[in-house]
Design an enzyme around this catalytic site. Structure first.
Site, PDB file in Angstrom:
ATOM      1  CG  HIS A  96      -8.486 -34.085 -41.065  1.00 20.30           C
ATOM      2  ND1 HIS A  96      -9.366 -33.781 -40.045  1.00 20.30           N
ATOM      3  CD2 HIS A  96      -7.337 -33.419 -40.766  1.00 20.30           C
ATOM      4  CE1 HIS A  96      -8.788 -32.955 -39.181  1.00 20.30           C
ATOM      5  NE2 HIS A  96      -7.558 -32.731 -39.584  1.00 20.30           N
ATOM      6  CG  ASP A 270      -8.180 -29.845 -42.113  1.00 21.38           C
ATOM      7  OD1 ASP A 270      -7.572 -30.020 -43.182  1.00 21.38           O
ATOM      8  OD2 ASP A 270      -7.721 -29.203 -41.160  1.00 21.38           O
TER       9      ASP A 270
END
Length: 362
Positions: A96, A270
């Site tokens: 991420h 995220d």
């Protein structure tokens, strides 16, 4: 190949990169696996369980990072872990990076190759390593949201499904992907009135067929978002653009216009979150209240149900891990474009175009 599995150190993260079942697949093919002491003890997997399938137990993450060619993790490496990575080593985990420049710079400085679970693809254009965790997070979002609506957390004191003679709660889901579909399924199962907004008419048709006409499917426009968000008791943000920061679909002003005591669960946190008022939280302190609305924005939601999610994740990652171990990293990346699509950083350089653009280097 020498493969290492360190214990996760992110707040309340109990999943593990390789379960004993996965380790046995590797050791039976002649590969060596190092597992950090008590790496999965909280989920009922002991050091002895790993030893039975041929793994070696080491005392520290430092030893694993020093020796292993391939590091298998679950969550993004913390900065202290990035500092242990080295040139010629490969890290396979969730990353991420689009919303995390500090981690990106640290991985570049390490010289290692970093492959992101969330960007590995399949032959159908799907995201096979992200999908099982999206399924878990989608289902968990309704559990978390139901708790957020309780008075104890600052919610309006609503039961999602109501009771006889009392109106049920309004649940609005932004995004009809894997997470959104599973959130809708769970909320419908609890008796709530559920609406899903998405920009894909074909996806809405699929949801209609899969979940039935009790589900309200809505084409996503700014006006529809405004109308449905302001009437929601529970708003679930489940929008994903692979590898990129999540689009901010709900403004601060729109959150201010929500019902007092309503709840938001932002599964997209995220990737930065799709609600303007969202900020990352942890399982230790999962919620906060902003403009009278309870926010739940935990960045590793599936970690709370590690017994389920570790098995689901291992089922998805194992074929790619076996390929890298059997063929070698370089050959596996050459022969498998789906795996290669997951490479974010290599030899100090960002090789993913979407991550490069997110970092302002596009």
């Amino acid at each position: 190949m020498l493969i290492g599995v360190p214990k996760e150190i992110k707040n309340h993260e109990y999943r593990v990169g390789l379960t004993p079942t996965s380790v046995f697949e590797l050791t039976s093919r002649g590969h060596e696996v190092l597992v950090q002491h008590d790496a999965a003890l909280e989920t009922g997997i002991s050091n002895a369980d790993y030893k039975k399938v041929g793994a070696s137990i080491v005392t520290s993450a430092k030893e694993i990072f020093e020796r292993a060619e391939l590091i298998i993790k679950v969550k993004e490496p913390q900065l202290s872990e990035c500092a242990l990575l080295r040139e010629g080593q490969t890290l396979f985990t969730f990353l991420h990076l689009a919303n995390d420049p500090r981690q990106t710079r640290a991985l570049m400085a390490s010289g290692a190759t970093a492959i992101a679970y969330e960007m590995v693809t399949d032959t159908y254009g799907g995201l096979p390593l992200l999908a099982p965790m999206s399924e878990v997070a989608g289902r968990m979002s309704v559990q978390a949201g139901a708790h957020c609506l309780e008075m104890e957390t600052g919610g309006a004191g609503l039961l999602l499904g109501g009771v006889s003679g009392v109106q049920v709660a309004e649940v609005v889901v932004l995004g009809g992907g894997t997470a959104g579909m599973n959130a809708a399924r769970m909320a419908m199962g609890l008796g709530a009135h559920v609406s899903v907004l998405d920009i894909s008419l074909s996806r809405l048709a699929e949801l209609d067929l899969a979940l039935g006409t009790s589900l309200n499917t809505v084409f996503s426009t700014r006006k529809h978002i405004e109308d449905y968000v302001t009437r929601a008791d529970l708003l679930i943000g489940a929008v994903l653009v692979p590898g990129e920061s999540a689009p901010k679909l709900v403004s601060k002003e729109l959150v201010k216009a929500m019902k007092r005591g309503a709840a938001i669960v932002d599964i997209a946190i995220d990737q930065g979150g799709c609600i303007a008022t969202s900020r990352p939280t942890t399982h230790a302190e999962p919620t906060y209240i902003k403009y009278g609305v309870v926010h739940y924005c935990v960045t590793n939601m599936p970690g709370a149900v590690a017994g389920t999610s570790k098995a689901a994740l291992n089922n998805a990652t194992l074929p790619f891990i076996l390929k890298m171990a059997d063929q070698g990293i370089g050959q596996a990346l050459k022969t498998d474009q789906n795996l290669s699509n997951g490479v974010n950083i290599k030899a100090g350089e960002i090789v993913s175009e979407v991550i490069r653009q997110a970092m302002g280097n596009g």
